[in-house]
Design a protein around this motif. Structure first.
Motif, PDB file in Angstrom:
ATOM      1  N   ALA A  13       0.854  -1.060   0.062  1.00 23.99           N
ATOM      2  CA  ALA A  13      -0.025   0.199   0.057  1.00 23.99           C
ATOM      3  C   ALA A  13       0.863   1.295  -0.005  1.00 23.99           C
ATOM      4  O   ALA A  13       1.889   1.311   0.569  1.00 23.99           O
ATOM      5  N   PRO A  14       0.383   2.273  -0.879  1.00 24.12           N
ATOM      6  CA  PRO A  14       1.228   3.348  -0.914  1.00 24.12           C
ATOM      7  C   PRO A  14       1.424   4.226   0.516  1.00 24.12           C
ATOM      8  O   PRO A  14       0.378   4.249   1.396  1.00 24.12           O
ATOM      9  N   MET A  15       2.594   4.584   0.812  1.00 26.46           N
ATOM     10  CA  MET A  15       2.723   5.256   2.186  1.00 26.46           C
ATOM     11  C   MET A  15       2.643   6.730   1.929  1.00 26.46           C
ATOM     12  O   MET A  15       2.651   7.314   1.078  1.00 26.46           O
ATOM     13  N   THR A  16       1.618   7.065   3.104  1.00 21.45           N
ATOM     14  CA  THR A  16       1.417   8.413   2.915  1.00 21.45           C
ATOM     15  C   THR A  16       2.147   9.454   3.554  1.00 21.45           C
ATOM     16  O   THR A  16       2.700   8.921   4.723  1.00 21.45           O
ATOM     17  N   LEU A  17       2.855  10.380   2.810  1.00 19.17           N
ATOM     18  CA  LEU A  17       3.879  11.276   3.622  1.00 19.17           C
ATOM     19  C   LEU A  17       3.303  12.590   4.117  1.00 19.17           C
ATOM     20  O   LEU A  17       2.087  13.042   3.633  1.00 19.17           O
ATOM     21  N   PRO A  18       3.802  12.938   5.047  1.00 15.88           N
ATOM     22  CA  PRO A  18       3.065  14.210   5.857  1.00 15.88           C
ATOM     23  C   PRO A  18       3.571  15.431   4.848  1.00 15.88           C
ATOM     24  O   PRO A  18       4.287  15.654   4.087  1.00 15.88           O
ATOM     25  N   LEU A  26      13.547  21.652   4.800  1.00 16.62           N
ATOM     26  CA  LEU A  26      15.030  21.744   4.859  1.00 16.62           C
ATOM     27  C   LEU A  26      15.788  20.282   4.827  1.00 16.62           C
ATOM     28  O   LEU A  26      16.855  20.138   4.117  1.00 16.62           O
ATOM     29  N   GLY A  27      15.128  19.616   5.618  1.00 13.97           N
ATOM     30  CA  GLY A  27      15.646  18.074   5.642  1.00 13.97           C
ATOM     31  C   GLY A  27      15.614  17.454   4.298  1.00 13.97           C
ATOM     32  O   GLY A  27      16.534  16.895   3.630  1.00 13.97           O
ATOM     33  N   ALA A  28      14.669  17.635   3.536  1.00 17.43           N
ATOM     34  CA  ALA A  28      14.620  17.147   2.087  1.00 17.43           C
ATOM     35  C   ALA A  28      15.642  17.914   1.230  1.00 17.43           C
ATOM     36  O   ALA A  28      16.340  17.219   0.515  1.00 17.43           O
ATOM     37  N   LEU A  29      15.761  18.993   1.276  1.00 14.14           N
ATOM     38  CA  LEU A  29      16.842  19.884   0.756  1.00 14.14           C
ATOM     39  C   LEU A  29      18.284  19.308   1.088  1.00 14.14           C
ATOM     40  O   LEU A  29      18.978  19.334   0.251  1.00 14.14           O
ATOM     41  N   LEU A  30      18.772  18.988   2.301  1.00 13.86           N
ATOM     42  CA  LEU A  30      19.709  18.379   2.956  1.00 13.86           C
ATOM     43  C   LEU A  30      20.017  17.230   2.115  1.00 13.86           C
ATOM     44  O   LEU A  30      21.098  16.946   1.499  1.00 13.86           O
ATOM     45  N   VAL A  31      19.010  16.321   2.327  1.00 12.36           N
ATOM     46  CA  VAL A  31      19.175  14.859   1.329  1.00 12.36           C
ATOM     47  C   VAL A  31      19.455  15.105   0.102  1.00 12.36           C
ATOM     48  O   VAL A  31      20.380  14.584  -0.565  1.00 12.36           O
ATOM     49  N   ARG A  32      18.744  16.124  -0.721  1.00 12.47           N
ATOM     50  CA  ARG A  32      18.999  16.415  -2.095  1.00 12.47           C
ATOM     51  C   ARG A  32      20.369  16.777  -2.555  1.00 12.47           C
ATOM     52  O   ARG A  32      20.859  16.193  -3.342  1.00 12.47           O
ATOM     53  N   ASP A  49      21.649  14.482  10.119  1.00  7.08           N
ATOM     54  CA  ASP A  49      21.153  13.834  11.382  1.00  7.08           C
ATOM     55  C   ASP A  49      21.508  14.935  12.278  1.00  7.08           C
ATOM     56  O   ASP A  49      20.755  15.436  13.328  1.00  7.08           O
ATOM     57  N   ARG A  50      22.871  15.497  12.515  1.00 13.56           N
ATOM     58  CA  ARG A  50      23.449  16.408  13.421  1.00 13.56           C
ATOM     59  C   ARG A  50      22.807  17.717  13.229  1.00 13.56           C
ATOM     60  O   ARG A  50      22.463  18.354  14.120  1.00 13.56           O
ATOM     61  N   ILE A  51      22.644  18.195  11.803  1.00 13.03           N
ATOM     62  CA  ILE A  51      22.068  19.451  11.539  1.00 13.03           C
ATOM     63  C   ILE A  51      20.413  19.374  11.983  1.00 13.03           C
ATOM     64  O   ILE A  51      20.349  20.595  12.728  1.00 13.03           O
ATOM     65  N   LEU A  52      19.725  18.406  11.958  1.00 15.79           N
ATOM     66  CA  LEU A  52      18.566  18.473  12.109  1.00 15.79           C
ATOM     67  C   LEU A  52      18.290  18.397  13.731  1.00 15.79           C
ATOM     68  O   LEU A  52      17.376  19.109  14.192  1.00 15.79           O
ATOM     69  N   ALA A  53      19.067  17.821  14.602  1.00 18.81           N
ATOM     70  CA  ALA A  53      19.192  17.663  15.835  1.00 18.81           C
ATOM     71  C   ALA A  53      19.580  19.119  16.502  1.00 18.81           C
ATOM     72  O   ALA A  53      18.864  19.437  17.389  1.00 18.81           O
ATOM     73  N   THR A  69      12.252  10.606   7.263  1.00 18.47           N
ATOM     74  CA  THR A  69      11.027  10.844   6.538  1.00 18.47           C
ATOM     75  C   THR A  69      11.451  11.857   5.235  1.00 18.47           C
ATOM     76  O   THR A  69      10.923  11.909   4.128  1.00 18.47           O
ATOM     77  N   CYS A  70      12.423  12.760   5.452  1.00 17.29           N
ATOM     78  CA  CYS A  70      12.883  13.589   4.389  1.00 17.29           C
ATOM     79  C   CYS A  70      13.322  12.684   3.206  1.00 17.29           C
ATOM     80  O   CYS A  70      13.261  13.437   2.143  1.00 17.29           O
ATOM     81  N   GLU A  71      14.296  11.766   3.495  1.00 14.34           N
ATOM     82  CA  GLU A  71      14.652  10.997   2.292  1.00 14.34           C
ATOM     83  C   GLU A  71      13.527  10.568   1.487  1.00 14.34           C
ATOM     84  O   GLU A  71      13.393  10.758   0.365  1.00 14.34           O
ATOM     85  N   LYS A  72      12.152  10.075   1.997  1.00 13.71           N
ATOM     86  CA  LYS A  72      11.127   9.700   1.289  1.00 13.71           C
ATOM     87  C   LYS A  72      10.441  10.771   0.578  1.00 13.71           C
ATOM     88  O   LYS A  72      10.123  10.780  -0.446  1.00 13.71           O
TER      89      LYS A  72
END
Length: 148
Positions: A13-18, A26-32, A49-53, A69-72
């Motif tokens: 089943a497709p996972m719903t993202l927030p 920002l987390g998604a941009l860092l991953v990107r 992880d350290r930046i987000l913390a 979550t940001c990776e997704k």
């Protein structure tokens, strides 16, 4: 038994993202940025992880969950400007400058500035409503912190 066998062949089943907020954007941009060179290293994951913390007062486990979550979000994500605009529209100038610092921190983590990484930072900077000087200053701060 047969039911379990059929379920095994069904797509999950497709996972719903927030809906992203400034932190997830920002987390998604860092991953990107970290994945821009197609070499997503453990050191980059740990740094994110350290930046987000640091920026959002998470413990290590919470930061890792946010990054996951940001990776997704990154994988299913809108373009860089969408994340940048979300940050611009929901945070003040200090938070946007901290986000720019964080992006440069990931770009410079391996000691190399790759064109694809810098392009993402530039797109995010423009979308966040920050100047080229802001970006130059952020880059200089990160280099000074790293070298000193």
């Amino acid at each position: 038994m047969l039911k379990k066998l059929f379920q095994a062949f069904r797509p999950p089943a497709p996972m719903t993202l927030p809906d992203p907020d400034a932190e997830l954007a920002l987390g998604a941009l860092l991953v990107r940025v970290a994945k821009a060179d197609r070499d997503y290293q453990v050191e980059e994951i740990s740094l994110i992880d350290r930046i987000l913390a640091r920026l959002y007062q998470h413990n290590a486990i919470e930061a890792a969950k946010v990054r996951a979550t940001c990776e997704k979000l990154h994988a299913a994500a809108p373009d860089t400007d969408t994340f940048g605009k979300l940050i611009r529209e929901t945070t003040g100038i200090d938070e946007r400058l901290a986000a720019l610092d964080a992006l440069w921190e990931v770009v410079l983590a391996d000691g190399e500035e790759r064109e694809g990484e810098v392009k993402i930072v530039e797109e995010a900077r423009i979308a966040m409503g920050l100047s080229g000087k802001d970006s130059d200053d952020a880059r200089a701060r990160i280099l000074a912190r790293r070298d000193g």
